[in-house]
Design a protein around this motif. Structure first.
Motif, PDB file in Angstrom:
ATOM      1  N   VAL A 371       0.848  -1.186   0.000  1.00 16.67           N
ATOM      2  CA  VAL A 371       0.000   0.000   0.000  1.00 16.67           C
ATOM      3  C   VAL A 371       0.888   1.242   0.000  1.00 16.67           C
ATOM      4  O   VAL A 371       1.838   1.336   0.786  1.00 16.67           O
ATOM      5  CB  VAL A 371      -0.934   0.026   1.234  1.00 16.67           C
ATOM      6  CG1 VAL A 371      -1.792   1.284   1.223  1.00 16.67           C
ATOM      7  CG2 VAL A 371      -1.819  -1.209   1.255  1.00 16.67           C
ATOM      8  N   ASP A 372       0.562   2.189  -0.889  1.00 15.32           N
ATOM      9  CA  ASP A 372       1.313   3.445  -0.966  1.00 15.32           C
ATOM     10  C   ASP A 372       0.348   4.618  -0.928  1.00 15.32           C
ATOM     11  O   ASP A 372      -0.633   4.655  -1.686  1.00 15.32           O
ATOM     12  CB  ASP A 372       2.126   3.508  -2.268  1.00 15.32           C
ATOM     13  CG  ASP A 372       3.204   2.447  -2.334  1.00 15.32           C
ATOM     14  OD1 ASP A 372       4.202   2.575  -1.610  1.00 15.32           O
ATOM     15  OD2 ASP A 372       3.035   1.482  -3.103  1.00 15.32           O
ATOM     16  N   SER A 393       4.658   4.494   2.543  1.00 18.39           N
ATOM     17  CA  SER A 393       4.774   3.255   1.774  1.00 18.39           C
ATOM     18  C   SER A 393       4.801   2.078   2.745  1.00 18.39           C
ATOM     19  O   SER A 393       5.596   2.056   3.694  1.00 18.39           O
ATOM     20  CB  SER A 393       6.059   3.250   0.928  1.00 18.39           C
ATOM     21  OG  SER A 393       5.972   4.224  -0.091  1.00 18.39           O
ATOM     22  N   VAL A 394       3.918   1.116   2.501  1.00 21.07           N
ATOM     23  CA  VAL A 394       3.800  -0.050   3.375  1.00 21.07           C
ATOM     24  C   VAL A 394       4.096  -1.298   2.564  1.00 21.07           C
ATOM     25  O   VAL A 394       3.459  -1.559   1.528  1.00 21.07           O
ATOM     26  CB  VAL A 394       2.379  -0.144   3.984  1.00 21.07           C
ATOM     27  CG1 VAL A 394       2.279  -1.356   4.910  1.00 21.07           C
ATOM     28  CG2 VAL A 394       2.027   1.141   4.717  1.00 21.07           C
ATOM     29  N   LYS A 395       5.085  -2.079   3.008  1.00 21.88           N
ATOM     30  CA  LYS A 395       5.469  -3.290   2.301  1.00 21.88           C
ATOM     31  C   LYS A 395       4.504  -4.430   2.637  1.00 21.88           C
ATOM     32  O   LYS A 395       3.877  -4.424   3.692  1.00 21.88           O
ATOM     33  CB  LYS A 395       6.897  -3.682   2.692  1.00 21.88           C
ATOM     34  CG  LYS A 395       7.937  -2.634   2.313  1.00 21.88           C
ATOM     35  CD  LYS A 395       9.311  -3.044   2.810  1.00 21.88           C
ATOM     36  CE  LYS A 395      10.348  -1.944   2.479  1.00 21.88           C
ATOM     37  NZ  LYS A 395      11.675  -2.302   3.024  1.00 21.88           N
ATOM     38  N   PRO A 396       4.409  -5.414   1.748  1.00 17.10           N
ATOM     39  CA  PRO A 396       3.522  -6.559   2.021  1.00 17.10           C
ATOM     40  C   PRO A 396       3.903  -7.259   3.321  1.00 17.10           C
ATOM     41  O   PRO A 396       5.082  -7.490   3.599  1.00 17.10           O
ATOM     42  CB  PRO A 396       3.762  -7.480   0.814  1.00 17.10           C
ATOM     43  CG  PRO A 396       4.222  -6.568  -0.275  1.00 17.10           C
ATOM     44  CD  PRO A 396       5.013  -5.493   0.418  1.00 17.10           C
ATOM     45  N   GLY A 397       2.908  -7.574   4.140  1.00 17.32           N
ATOM     46  CA  GLY A 397       3.122  -8.294   5.390  1.00 17.32           C
ATOM     47  C   GLY A 397       3.497  -7.426   6.565  1.00 17.32           C
ATOM     48  O   GLY A 397       3.590  -7.909   7.695  1.00 17.32           O
ATOM     49  N   GLN A 398       3.720  -6.151   6.342  1.00 20.32           N
ATOM     50  CA  GLN A 398       4.079  -5.258   7.450  1.00 20.32           C
ATOM     51  C   GLN A 398       2.868  -4.929   8.316  1.00 20.32           C
ATOM     52  O   GLN A 398       1.734  -4.873   7.833  1.00 20.32           O
ATOM     53  CB  GLN A 398       4.673  -3.945   6.919  1.00 20.32           C
ATOM     54  CG  GLN A 398       6.158  -4.001   6.604  1.00 20.32           C
ATOM     55  CD  GLN A 398       6.734  -2.623   6.380  1.00 20.32           C
ATOM     56  OE1 GLN A 398       6.086  -1.747   5.820  1.00 20.32           O
ATOM     57  NE2 GLN A 398       7.981  -2.416   6.819  1.00 20.32           N
ATOM     58  N   PHE A 560      -3.140  -2.603   9.184  1.00 19.15           N
ATOM     59  CA  PHE A 560      -3.183  -1.226   9.678  1.00 19.15           C
ATOM     60  C   PHE A 560      -3.907  -1.247  11.013  1.00 19.15           C
ATOM     61  O   PHE A 560      -5.063  -1.666  11.090  1.00 19.15           O
ATOM     62  CB  PHE A 560      -3.937  -0.323   8.690  1.00 19.15           C
ATOM     63  CG  PHE A 560      -3.205  -0.103   7.398  1.00 19.15           C
ATOM     64  CD1 PHE A 560      -2.373   0.994   7.232  1.00 19.15           C
ATOM     65  CD2 PHE A 560      -3.337  -1.004   6.351  1.00 19.15           C
ATOM     66  CE1 PHE A 560      -1.693   1.210   6.043  1.00 19.15           C
ATOM     67  CE2 PHE A 560      -2.667  -0.805   5.158  1.00 19.15           C
ATOM     68  CZ  PHE A 560      -1.835   0.296   5.002  1.00 19.15           C
ATOM     69  N   VAL A 561      -3.195  -0.823  12.058  1.00 20.54           N
ATOM     70  CA  VAL A 561      -3.744  -0.884  13.415  1.00 20.54           C
ATOM     71  C   VAL A 561      -3.879   0.542  13.953  1.00 20.54           C
ATOM     72  O   VAL A 561      -2.890   1.281  14.029  1.00 20.54           O
ATOM     73  CB  VAL A 561      -2.850  -1.714  14.351  1.00 20.54           C
ATOM     74  CG1 VAL A 561      -3.474  -1.803  15.742  1.00 20.54           C
ATOM     75  CG2 VAL A 561      -2.614  -3.105  13.783  1.00 20.54           C
ATOM     76  N   ILE A 562      -5.089   0.922  14.310  1.00 21.98           N
ATOM     77  CA  ILE A 562      -5.329   2.209  14.959  1.00 21.98           C
ATOM     78  C   ILE A 562      -5.558   1.937  16.436  1.00 21.98           C
ATOM     79  O   ILE A 562      -6.419   1.127  16.796  1.00 21.98           O
ATOM     80  CB  ILE A 562      -6.558   2.912  14.356  1.00 21.98           C
ATOM     81  CG1 ILE A 562      -6.314   3.216  12.872  1.00 21.98           C
ATOM     82  CG2 ILE A 562      -6.864   4.200  15.104  1.00 21.98           C
ATOM     83  CD1 ILE A 562      -7.519   3.774  12.163  1.00 21.98           C
TER      84      ILE A 562
END
Length: 612
Positions: A371-372, A393-398, A560-562
């Motif tokens: 996800v970018d 920028s979020v890499k896969p699995g992060q 994605f954790v809020i």
């Protein structure tokens, strides 16, 4: 608590929306309704034929009945004078013919009523179906700006009013017009002079009815409007009753309700009162007609111009002539109600929709989860931007944690990611593709969500978990429950997986509801997970259980954790610190603490004694 739980119910007083105005476009709405009913025209033609046939046979009746009366009168006169007797055989034939006509009229009336009821119910069914489908195509902003009760009112009150009034008004309109024309012809065939006297009363009736209809229209519109308003209040206050009591707002809520209810009462009784004036007005005018006809008929009978039976028939026709005028007046009132309801339904069906399908949609057979966010700018209102130049920028699995004070824009980013709203400028990419290049439904299949505000429906626990993937077997559902650490408590419940949850799922605890929603998300097996404050409303031990379930859920997925409790996201691969719509810091837990910046301030504030 979430924002929804924190805010008290909105107040909807008379100042919120002043009603009582006329329909915005009465003629336009009726034209839309006629066009909408186009597919039912063959059935309408059948209704027209049967209704006209039924009315004509009913109209002929008084004329034939008059012949029987004349035959009886002539026989009595002949018997008294000694020149003849009563011809009972001829009278019997006339009465049998009269009976046959009335039976045939009743049968045709029954058939047309049956067909018209079917049309109105099919129309109501179609409206409800289209409203239901429309709801799924409408943007989130529509529902965030209106109460649930107001939307429900379109499906229930407005559609019901539309169906019922249409059923009655169409039939009455046909029969009333046919009756007026047919009765006028029959009256002219008996005596043009008496017909002229009877017609003189029409302008008086029309003038009085016109005044009543004009006065009542705005009240019918207000009645429908505030019925929806009061439904919204009742639904909202009922769902937030605990908050109302906690803040001692019972009196305020009651005052708001009574204010709206008073407007509804005023508009309802005025519309019904004015509508009720139709009958006494027409009765009074009709009685004037009866007196005039009786006097003139007596004079003509004495002169031998008409028979006694014709006078009897004419008096019946006068009564039948004024009755359809009354019905037409009532139909005009029903049409006002129909137009008011139809206008609200059409307004809903014509609301702006969110674009569901892309022109050349992207299809990801095996999404990776990258996800970018590129220079994302967004505001719920274009002139009030709340997200300024968001880049990430979020890499896969992060696992990415988003933290920040209330109102920083954390949940807004999630809404943009799911395309509940579209960015004003910039782009959000999933696996290198702009989210706008996806069909919305296919984009959302990539995401799974676990929110603080759990949503479970009335049904078994098995059905609620299976909602994540409807084709899942019982074994897969149970496996997902075990992975979510929910299997053990489910077994302790009466009925286990077949236990039925009530409408608001209040027969299980908040923590148990959260575990069930996590089990549902595990079963759905989406590549990207969104966890929005999923543990903020439970106790510490339950939080630990949910955290274990969430860790299992996030394995191998981009997440994605809020979270407000920063202790729950210490192990995140990347922490984005937001403030006023911008990322002001990013890094892992240790790196951000070492910077001794805003994140460190937030984190350390959890351990500060508030009483110090």
């Amino acid at each position: 608590m979430s924002e929804t739980q924190r805010r008290p119910p909105r107040m909807h007083g008379p100042g919120a929306r002043m009603g009582g105005e006329k329909a915005k476009d009465f003629k336009g709405t009726i034209k839309k309704l006629v066009k909408y009913m186009g597919r039912y025209w063959p059935a309408f033609v059948a209704v027209l034929i049967f209704a006209v046939g039924s009315t004509i046979f009913g109209i002929i009746g008084p004329k034939i009945s008059g012949k029987a009366t004349t035959e009886l009168f002539n026989g009595l006169v002949a018997k008294v004078s000694g020149t003849g007797s009563i011809n009972f055989e001829r009278i019997g034939h006339i009465l049998l013919l009269l009976l046959g006509l009335y039976v045939l009229s009743a049968v045709l009336s029954f058939v047309q009523g049956l067909i018209m009821t079917g049309i109105s119910q099919k129309l109501a069914y179609r409206f409800r179906q289209e409203i239901c489908e429309k709801i799924n195509r409408m943007p989130m902003k529509y529902f965030e700006s209106r109460t649930v009760g107001e939307v429900l009112s379109r499906i229930t009150n407005d559609v019901d009013t539309l169906g019922q009034s249409l059923n009655q008004s169409i039939t009455q309109l046909i029969t009333s017009i046919t009756t007026m024309i047919g009765v006028l012809i029959m009256m002219l065939s008996i005596s043009p002079l008496m017909t002229l006297i009877a017609i003189v009363i029409l302008p008086i009736s029309a003038g009085l009815i016109g005044i009543v209809v004009k006065k009542s229209q705005k009240f019918f519109v207000a009645q429908q409007r505030y019925l929806g308003e009061i439904n919204g209040q009742v639904e909202e206050v009922y769902s937030g009753h605990n908050i109302v009591k906690a803040y001692n707002k019972e009196e305020d809520v009651e005052k708001t309700f009574h204010d709206t209810n008073d407007i509804l009462f005023q508009s309802a009784w005025k519309s019904q009162f004015l509508s009720g004036l139709m009958q006494p007005i027409m009765t009074f005018v009709g009685n004037l007609g009866y007196v005039s006809v009786a006097v003139l008929g007596s004079i003509l009978a004495v002169r031998g111009t008409i028979t006694v039976g014709d006078i009897q028939a004419f008096i019946q026709y006068v009564r039948n002539f004024t009755q359809p005028i009354t019905q037409l007046a009532q139909v005009s009132n029903m049409l006002q109600s129909t137009a008011a309801a139809a206008e609200r339904v059409f307004e809903f069906l014509e609301e702006e929709e969110e674009e569901q399908l892309a022109q050349n949609p992207v299809h990801l057979e095996f999404p990776k989860g990258r996800v970018d966010f590129q220079n994302v700018v967004f505001g719920y209102n274009p002139d009030k931007v709340i997200i300024h130049n968001f880049n990430c920028s979020v890499k896969p699995g992060q696992t990415v944690a988003i933290v920040g004070p209330t109102g920083a824009g954390k949940t807004t980013m999630v809404k943009l990611l799911m395309r509940f709203y579209d960015v004003n400028s910039g782009a959000i990419l999933v696996d290198g593709h702009n989210v706008k290049e996806f069909n919305r439904s296919e984009l959302r299949e990539i995401f799974g969500m676990v929110l603080q505000d759990t949503w479970l429906f009335k049904g078994t626990i098995m059905e609620n978990i299976r909602y994540g993937r409807l084709d899942a077997t019982d074994e897969e559902v149970i496996a997902a429950a075990k992975a979510a650490h929910a299997h053990r408590f489910i077994q302790t419940l009466p009925g286990g997986y077949q236990m039925e949850l009530n409408e608001d799922a209040s027969n299980v605890s908040q923590g148990q509801k959260q575990l069930l929603t996590i089990a549902r998300a595990i079963l759905a097996d989406n590549k990207i997970m969104i966890l929005d404050e999923a543990t903020s409303s439970v106790d510490t031990r339950t939080e630990q259980q949910i955290q274990k379930a969430m860790n299992h859920l996030m394995e191998g997925r981009t997440s994605f954790v809020i979270a407000h409790r920063l202790s729950t996201i210490r192990d995140a691969d990347l922490i984005l610190v937001m403030k006023d719509g911008d990322i002001i810091e990013q890094g892992n837990h240790e790196e951000l603490l070492a910077k001794n910046g805003f994140y460190a301030e937030l984190y350390n504030s959890q351990f500060v004694d508030a009483t110090a």
